[in-house]
Write a protein that holds these residues in place. Structure first.
Motif, short mmCIF file in Angstrom:
data_model
loop_
_atom_site.label_atom_id
_atom_site.label_comp_id
_atom_site.label_asym_id
_atom_site.label_seq_id
_atom_site.Cartn_x
_atom_site.Cartn_y
_atom_site.Cartn_z
N PHE A 16 0.82 -1.21 0.00
CA PHE A 16 0.00 0.00 0.00
C PHE A 16 0.86 1.27 0.00
N HIS A 17 2.02 1.20 0.61
CA HIS A 17 2.93 2.35 0.63
C HIS A 17 3.85 2.35 -0.60
N ARG A 18 3.65 1.37 -1.50
CA ARG A 18 4.42 1.24 -2.74
C ARG A 18 5.92 1.10 -2.46
N SER A 19 6.24 0.41 -1.39
CA SER A 19 7.63 0.16 -1.02
C SER A 19 8.12 -1.09 -1.77
N GLU A 20 9.27 -0.97 -2.40
CA GLU A 20 9.84 -2.11 -3.13
C GLU A 20 10.21 -3.24 -2.18
N ASP A 21 10.33 -2.93 -0.91
CA ASP A 21 10.62 -3.96 0.09
C ASP A 21 9.47 -4.99 0.18
N ALA A 22 8.29 -4.60 -0.30
CA ALA A 22 7.15 -5.53 -0.29
C ALA A 22 7.47 -6.78 -1.10
N ILE A 23 8.10 -6.59 -2.25
CA ILE A 23 8.44 -7.73 -3.11
C ILE A 23 9.48 -8.62 -2.43
N LEU A 41 4.84 -9.37 -9.64
CA LEU A 41 4.40 -8.21 -10.40
C LEU A 41 2.87 -8.06 -10.34
N ALA A 42 2.17 -9.18 -10.48
CA ALA A 42 0.70 -9.14 -10.42
C ALA A 42 0.22 -8.68 -9.04
N ALA A 43 0.90 -9.15 -8.00
CA ALA A 43 0.54 -8.71 -6.64
C ALA A 43 0.80 -7.21 -6.49
N TRP A 44 1.92 -6.74 -7.01
CA TRP A 44 2.26 -5.32 -6.96
C TRP A 44 1.19 -4.48 -7.65
N ASN A 45 0.70 -4.97 -8.79
CA ASN A 45 -0.32 -4.25 -9.55
C ASN A 45 -1.71 -4.34 -8.92
N ALA A 46 -1.97 -5.40 -8.17
CA ALA A 46 -3.30 -5.61 -7.59
C ALA A 46 -3.47 -4.96 -6.21
N ILE A 47 -2.35 -4.83 -5.48
CA ILE A 47 -2.41 -4.26 -4.13
C ILE A 47 -1.77 -2.89 -4.19
N PRO A 48 -2.35 -1.80 -3.88
CA PRO A 48 -3.79 -1.56 -3.83
C PRO A 48 -4.39 -1.58 -5.23
N PRO A 49 -5.65 -1.57 -5.40
CA PRO A 49 -6.70 -1.29 -4.44
C PRO A 49 -7.12 -2.51 -3.62
N GLU A 50 -6.85 -3.71 -4.13
CA GLU A 50 -7.30 -4.90 -3.40
C GLU A 50 -6.47 -5.06 -2.13
N LYS A 51 -7.15 -5.49 -1.06
CA LYS A 51 -6.47 -5.76 0.20
C LYS A 51 -6.78 -7.21 0.57
N PRO A 52 -5.85 -8.12 0.28
CA PRO A 52 -6.12 -9.54 0.53
C PRO A 52 -6.29 -9.84 2.01
N ARG A 53 -7.29 -10.68 2.30
CA ARG A 53 -7.51 -11.10 3.69
C ARG A 53 -6.42 -12.07 4.12
N VAL A 54 -6.08 -13.02 3.22
CA VAL A 54 -5.04 -13.99 3.50
C VAL A 54 -4.04 -13.91 2.35
#
Length: 186
Positions: A11-18, A52-65
């Motif tokens: 959500f903060h668009r941090s590359e550390d997410a990957i 990459l798909a997760a990066w593009n999907a989050i946000p707006p989607e917020k996965p529960r699991v």
């Protein structure tokens, strides 16, 4: 790192997410992709595409699991790649896997109400799985969600391969009966 923290990084668009996703789920996603594709190189590419798909999907989607969210992406990308590579020829592993379920699941493509029926099948399948003993559910999911071979399942659960094959056959019969009871044409 907790999943909620990883999602916040997205959500903060941090590359550390990957990198955090790779650290926590890389091997898991690699296994899913490899079980479907049976190619190390293709599996690695699918895992990269999953990030990459997760990066593009989050946000707006917020996965529960997050684990399930990522596994769904990896499976879909793996099947897409499998279709692409084998458009003219059949992949025997996946053809065998899908043909096992052929007798107990209807072909939704032949029906105008395919979307509705698919949702109904999903609800019924989830209900069916929730009634199974833990080991049977795990064997079924290992085979038909993760695409593992009977030999891999037998090693994982310490069962003889013949017993795994028998249980899967019995579970498919039970699923077919359950679907028929629910009024789903098989």
């Amino acid at each position: 790192m907790e999943d909620s923290q990883i999602v916040q990084l997205y959500f903060h668009r941090s590359e550390d997410a990957i990198s955090q996703t790779q650290r926590k789920y890389g091997a898991y996603l690699q296994e899913i992709a490899y079980n479907i594709l049976r190619s190390q190189e293709d599996s690695e590419e699918v895992v990269g595409d999953t990030y990459l798909a997760a990066w593009n999907a989050i946000p707006p989607e917020k996965p529960r699991v997050l684990r399930h969210f990522l596994s769904r992406i990896a499976r879909n990308l793996s099947f897409d790649r499998l279709d692409y590579h084998h458009a003219q020829k059949r992949n025997t592993h996946m053809t065998t896997l899908l043909s096992e379920l052929e007798d107990c699941l209807p072909d939704a493509r032949q029906n105008v109400e395919a979307h509705w029926e698919t949702k109904q099948i999903t609800v019924c399948l989830n209900s069916f799985l929730s009634t199974l003993p833990k080991i049977d559910c795990a064997i079924f999911v290992s085979r038909y969600f993760y695409g593992k071979t009977t030999e891999e399942i037998s090693r994982q659960y310490g069962l003889p391969p013949r017993k795994v094959t028998y249980r899967l056959s019995r579970l498919r019969q039970q699923l077919r009966c359950r679907l028929e009871q629910e009024g789903i044409a098989v």
